[in-house]
Design a protein around this motif. Structure first.
Motif, PDB file in Angstrom:
ATOM      1  N   GLY A  91      57.680  -2.704  -9.377  1.00  0.00           N
ATOM      2  CA  GLY A  91      56.556  -2.020  -8.759  1.00  0.00           C
ATOM      3  C   GLY A  91      56.922  -0.570  -8.490  1.00  0.00           C
ATOM      4  N   GLU A  92      56.176   0.060  -7.586  1.00  0.00           N
ATOM      5  CA  GLU A  92      56.417   1.470  -7.274  1.00  0.00           C
ATOM      6  C   GLU A  92      57.284   1.577  -6.025  1.00  0.00           C
ATOM      7  OE1 GLU A  92      53.996   5.685  -7.452  1.00  0.00           O
ATOM      8  OE2 GLU A  92      52.916   3.779  -7.535  1.00  0.00           O
ATOM      9  N   LEU A  93      58.320   2.395  -6.115  1.00  0.00           N
ATOM     10  CA  LEU A  93      59.238   2.578  -4.994  1.00  0.00           C
ATOM     11  C   LEU A  93      58.582   3.478  -3.955  1.00  0.00           C
ATOM     12  CD1 LEU A  93      62.050   2.068  -3.801  1.00  0.00           C
ATOM     13  CD2 LEU A  93      62.840   4.101  -5.030  1.00  0.00           C
ATOM     14  N   MET A  94      58.444   2.965  -2.725  1.00  0.00           N
ATOM     15  CA  MET A  94      57.754   3.672  -1.655  1.00  0.00           C
ATOM     16  C   MET A  94      58.715   3.942  -0.501  1.00  0.00           C
ATOM     17  SD  MET A  94      54.739   3.764  -3.047  1.00  0.00           S
ATOM     18  CE  MET A  94      53.597   4.243  -1.739  1.00  0.00           C
ATOM     19  N   LEU A  95      58.538   5.086   0.127  1.00  0.00           N
ATOM     20  CA  LEU A  95      59.367   5.508   1.250  1.00  0.00           C
ATOM     21  C   LEU A  95      58.496   5.671   2.486  1.00  0.00           C
ATOM     22  CD1 LEU A  95      62.030   6.746   2.471  1.00  0.00           C
ATOM     23  CD2 LEU A  95      61.225   8.953   1.589  1.00  0.00           C
ATOM     24  N   TRP A  96      58.939   5.086   3.609  1.00  0.00           N
ATOM     25  CA  TRP A  96      58.230   5.253   4.879  1.00  0.00           C
ATOM     26  C   TRP A  96      58.623   6.603   5.471  1.00  0.00           C
ATOM     27  CZ3 TRP A  96      54.312   2.807   7.169  1.00  0.00           C
ATOM     28  CH2 TRP A  96      54.044   3.080   8.511  1.00  0.00           C
ATOM     29  N   ARG A  97      57.642   7.491   5.613  1.00  0.00           N
ATOM     30  CA  ARG A  97      57.931   8.838   6.080  1.00  0.00           C
ATOM     31  C   ARG A  97      56.708   9.375   6.822  1.00  0.00           C
ATOM     32  NH1 ARG A  97      61.568  12.569   3.859  1.00  0.00           N
ATOM     33  NH2 ARG A  97      62.982  10.795   3.733  1.00  0.00           N
ATOM     34  N   GLY A  98      56.925   9.854   8.026  1.00  0.00           N
ATOM     35  CA  GLY A  98      55.835  10.460   8.793  1.00  0.00           C
ATOM     36  C   GLY A  98      54.741   9.493   9.187  1.00  0.00           C
ATOM     37  N   GLY A  99      55.096   8.237   9.416  1.00  0.00           N
ATOM     38  CA  GLY A  99      54.103   7.264   9.867  1.00  0.00           C
ATOM     39  C   GLY A  99      53.313   6.601   8.765  1.00  0.00           C
ATOM     40  N   GLY A 100      53.719   6.785   7.509  1.00  0.00           N
ATOM     41  CA  GLY A 100      52.996   6.142   6.408  1.00  0.00           C
ATOM     42  C   GLY A 100      53.872   6.030   5.182  1.00  0.00           C
ATOM     43  N   TRP A 101      53.364   5.312   4.183  1.00  0.00           N
ATOM     44  CA  TRP A 101      54.114   5.122   2.948  1.00  0.00           C
ATOM     45  C   TRP A 101      53.826   6.261   1.977  1.00  0.00           C
ATOM     46  CZ3 TRP A 101      57.972   1.897   2.849  1.00  0.00           C
ATOM     47  CH2 TRP A 101      57.951   0.755   3.648  1.00  0.00           C
ATOM     48  N   MET A 102      54.878   6.850   1.416  1.00  0.00           N
ATOM     49  CA  MET A 102      54.707   7.878   0.390  1.00  0.00           C
ATOM     50  C   MET A 102      55.413   7.428  -0.884  1.00  0.00           C
ATOM     51  SD  MET A 102      57.390  10.905   1.540  1.00  0.00           S
ATOM     52  CE  MET A 102      57.269  11.724  -0.060  1.00  0.00           C
ATOM     53  N   THR A 103      54.835   7.792  -2.025  1.00  0.00           N
ATOM     54  CA  THR A 103      55.403   7.363  -3.283  1.00  0.00           C
ATOM     55  C   THR A 103      56.556   8.266  -3.699  1.00  0.00           C
ATOM     56  OG1 THR A 103      54.973   6.918  -5.619  1.00  0.00           O
ATOM     57  CG2 THR A 103      53.744   8.728  -4.615  1.00  0.00           C
ATOM     58  N   THR A 104      57.549   7.673  -4.346  1.00  0.00           N
ATOM     59  CA  THR A 104      58.638   8.448  -4.933  1.00  0.00           C
ATOM     60  C   THR A 104      58.352   8.766  -6.399  1.00  0.00           C
ATOM     61  OG1 THR A 104      59.821   6.464  -5.647  1.00  0.00           O
ATOM     62  CG2 THR A 104      60.303   7.294  -3.420  1.00  0.00           C
ATOM     63  N   LYS A 105      57.264   8.182  -6.924  1.00  0.00           N
ATOM     64  CA  LYS A 105      56.878   8.302  -8.336  1.00  0.00           C
ATOM     65  C   LYS A 105      57.885   7.628  -9.256  1.00  0.00           C
ATOM     66  CE  LYS A 105      54.239  12.540  -7.561  1.00  0.00           C
ATOM     67  NZ  LYS A 105      54.032  13.956  -7.945  1.00  0.00           N
ATOM     68  N   ASP A 106      58.651   6.694  -8.696  1.00  0.00           N
ATOM     69  CA  ASP A 106      59.598   5.924  -9.489  1.00  0.00           C
ATOM     70  C   ASP A 106      59.234   4.454  -9.454  1.00  0.00           C
ATOM     71  OD1 ASP A 106      61.498   7.654 -10.692  1.00  0.00           O
ATOM     72  OD2 ASP A 106      62.409   8.019  -8.741  1.00  0.00           O
ATOM     73  N   ARG A 107      59.579   3.760 -10.516  1.00  0.00           N
ATOM     74  CA  ARG A 107      59.429   2.312 -10.590  1.00  0.00           C
ATOM     75  C   ARG A 107      60.752   1.676 -10.181  1.00  0.00           C
ATOM     76  NH1 ARG A 107      54.560  -0.044 -11.922  1.00  0.00           N
ATOM     77  NH2 ARG A 107      55.483  -1.412 -13.490  1.00  0.00           N
ATOM     78  N   ALA A 108      60.677   0.522  -9.543  1.00  0.00           N
ATOM     79  CA  ALA A 108      61.897  -0.125  -9.061  1.00  0.00           C
ATOM     80  C   ALA A 108      61.656  -1.605  -8.871  1.00  0.00           C
ATOM     81  CB  ALA A 108      62.353   0.521  -7.747  1.00  0.00           C
ATOM     82  N   LYS A 109      62.744  -2.319  -8.576  1.00  0.00           N
ATOM     83  CA  LYS A 109      62.682  -3.722  -8.185  1.00  0.00           C
ATOM     84  C   LYS A 109      63.825  -3.977  -7.212  1.00  0.00           C
ATOM     85  CE  LYS A 109      65.476  -5.283 -12.115  1.00  0.00           C
ATOM     86  NZ  LYS A 109      65.515  -6.117 -13.343  1.00  0.00           N
ATOM     87  N   THR A 110      63.748  -5.078  -6.504  1.00  0.00           N
ATOM     88  CA  THR A 110      64.831  -5.484  -5.608  1.00  0.00           C
ATOM     89  C   THR A 110      65.377  -6.830  -6.068  1.00  0.00           C
ATOM     90  OG1 THR A 110      63.300  -6.590  -4.098  1.00  0.00           O
ATOM     91  CG2 THR A 110      63.830  -4.282  -3.623  1.00  0.00           C
ATOM     92  N   ASP A 111      66.551  -7.202  -5.541  1.00  0.00           N
ATOM     93  CA  ASP A 111      67.057  -8.547  -5.798  1.00  0.00           C
ATOM     94  C   ASP A 111      67.031  -9.354  -4.500  1.00  0.00           C
ATOM     95  OD1 ASP A 111      69.273  -7.777  -4.287  1.00  0.00           O
ATOM     96  OD2 ASP A 111      70.624  -7.616  -6.001  1.00  0.00           O
TER      97      ASP A 111
END
Length: 524
Positions: A383-403
């Motif tokens: 999916g899309e890698l999102m960063l919590w910043r300033g009280g909301g989610w912002m996109t990094t414009k990168d695709r990623a996954k977790t294990d």
């Protein structure tokens, strides 16, 4: 105890905080100056080295904290005498050298804003950046002076200064100490990302207090601690080379190393051996070029910690690093705009480094992988890698996954995803697989239009032998056997070199633009 006294992952989670970071500096939340924190406070008259420069021509240059401190103070007094005011921009187009560090830190002492510029910029790229930041002074060398003057405005700005030995000699009678009066919130550096001449990215503006937040990346991304012998071959014109390779180690009083001139992987390995470097942070391309040189066995290495940034390292290069450097290469993920947010905690004995992983979040950061509807992806789901910043989610414009263990994995830029006949494929994953083939030196993968499938995978390959239909078929089978039956390059083009951005990453956008131009020419 200070944060620099801790090395474990558990201690990072328990003790890292904004307040603990500020304890590492002389300055406070009201007044702070990068030049003081990185240079002046470490200049104790001992001649201790601050920067080791490996020049491409084979000679080494070693600059002490004392030498840089006195020269920076003299340059600061010169700027004052020339009427340069706080907030004015001072641009630098210099290779790592005594003039570079003297001018960089001297400008920041006065409250002027330093603007590092890549020495390989052509006239269009330089003109755009100079026109954007409007520096009053542009410092360069004799080789680049004519180019620098060619981009001046009608009013003669910026004033071009050639920072050679003659110029430094004019400073020698000025005082060798300077007292900065900058606030922590004053601007210190304008940093340009690579961008293009047609789409100039806005300068990222850093205040003096940025140095404080940078230390999270230094402590947990590169693992720098007092006592390290550090090296970063990335150019200080870019974020990695300036912030992680220069300012971060110097702020801790750690001697850093860098490379000047046309990059040569064998010259780099000689410097790593000669300087007995224990901690290196480099771009993925640097590691790959060292592997491709075939000369790793000619040198003795002393590494305890390694990190990399810019893009994932392919498995074949990771295997080479394990064989010759004998410590894991730790990914450090971030951008100039958001900083470093995912790390692998080099030197932390209680943190397992998983090959190919971006690691876990820097203390205090929160990241998730989201589906298009904003829900959190399951482990293994891209999916899309999102960063919590300033009280909301912002996109990094990168695709990623977790294990299942919460480690993050990079799956390419959002625009590097290839969708063919309904299948979603990662350009990065295909590249990494192809790079494991013995004949593939470098590889760039993009999606190209196809009437039947929408898109098909095309690979641009730099091979160590002549390209042929037989090699193409072999590469296709090699890839599909290791990924999936649909996941292979249907088109392979052999090239002598790949376009790269100044950070050394394969410039897939330029490959896509090339294909678009070819298609337009064919249609016309």
């Amino acid at each position: 105890m200070k944060l620099t006294d801790y090395t474990s992952y558990a201690d990072a989670q328990a003790h890292a905080s904004s307040a603990a970071l500020w304890e590492l500096f002389d300055g406070g939340r009201e007044h702070l100056n990068i030049a003081h924190e990185c240079i002046t406070r470490h200049a104790d008259g001992s001649g201790r080295p601050a920067v080791r420069i490996a020049h491409a021509d084979g000679h080494d240059e070693i600059l002490s904290f004392d030498t840089i401190s006195s020269g920076a103070a003299q340059f600061a007094h010169w700027l004052d005498a020339e009427g340069v005011k706080p907030g004015e921009r001072i641009a630098f187009m210099l290779e790592p050298s005594l003039p570079f560090y003297v001018c960089l830190f001297g400008a920041m002492q006065t409250g002027a804003i330093s603007v590092p510029l890549f020495t390989l910029f052509g006239p269009d790229a330089l003109r755009l950046r100079v026109g954007d930041c409007n520096p009053s002074v542009l410092i360069t060398n004799s080789e680049k002076a004519e180019l620098a003057r060619s981009v001046a405005n009608d009013d003669g700005t910026p004033r071009v200064i050639v920072a050679d030995e003659a110029f430094l000699a004019t400073l020698k009678d000025l005082p060798t100490t300077y007292t900065p009066k900058t606030k922590a919130t004053d601007m210190a550096v304008f940093q340009y990302t690579s961008g293009t001449t047609r789409e100039l990215p806005e300068a990222v503006k850093h205040s003096h207090k940025t140095l404080v937040t940078l230390m999270f990346a230094a402590l947990y991304g590169t693992g720098i601690r007092p006592g390290d012998e550090f090296f970063c071959p990335s150019s200080p014109a870019w974020g990695h080379g300036l912030w992680h390779g220069t300012l971060a180690p110097l702020a801790m009083g750690v001697t850093t190393g860098t490379f000047a001139g046309r990059f040569d992987p064998v010259r780099l390995m000689k410097a790593l051996d000669d300087f007995k470097i224990t901690n290196m942070s480099a771009a993925a391309t640097h590691y790959r070029m060292m592997k491709n040189s075939g000369k790793g066995g000619d040198f003795t290495f002393h590494f305890e910690k390694l990190s990399f940034t810019g893009e994932p390292i392919d498995p074949a290069t990771l295997e080479w690093i394990d064989e010759y450097f004998k410590v894991p290469a730790c990914s450090m993920y971030g951008t100039t705009e958001i900083g470093v947010v995912l790390v692998n905690y080099p030197g932390a004995k209680d943190f397992v480094v998983k090959p190919g992983s971006l690691g876990k979040a820097v203390p205090g950061q929160k990241l998730e992988v989201h589906r298009p509807d904003g829900t959190v992806c399951d482990p293994g789901e891209i999916g899309e890698l999102m960063l919590w910043r300033g009280g909301g989610w912002m996109t990094t414009k990168d695709r990623a996954k977790t294990d299942e263990d919460g480690y993050f994995y990079h799956c390419g830029r959002a625009d590097d995803v290839i969708i063919s006949a309904g299948w979603t494929m990662s350009a990065v994953e295909i590249e990494n697989t192809m790079l494991r083939h013995d004949n593939v030196m470098e590889c760039g993968v993009i999606g190209v239009p196809d009437e039947k499938r929408g898109q098909v995978v095309k690979a641009f390959v730099v091979a160590n032998c002549e390209g042929s239909d037989a090699l193409t078929k072999e590469l296709q089978e090699f890839t599909r056997e290791r990924l999936a039956q649909h996941e292979f390059p249907r088109i392979v083009e052999y090239v002598d070199e790949l376009p790269k951005n100044p950070a050394g990453k394969v410039h897939r956008k330029k490959l896509r633009d090339l294909e678009a131009e070819r298609a337009a020419a064919a249609a016309g």
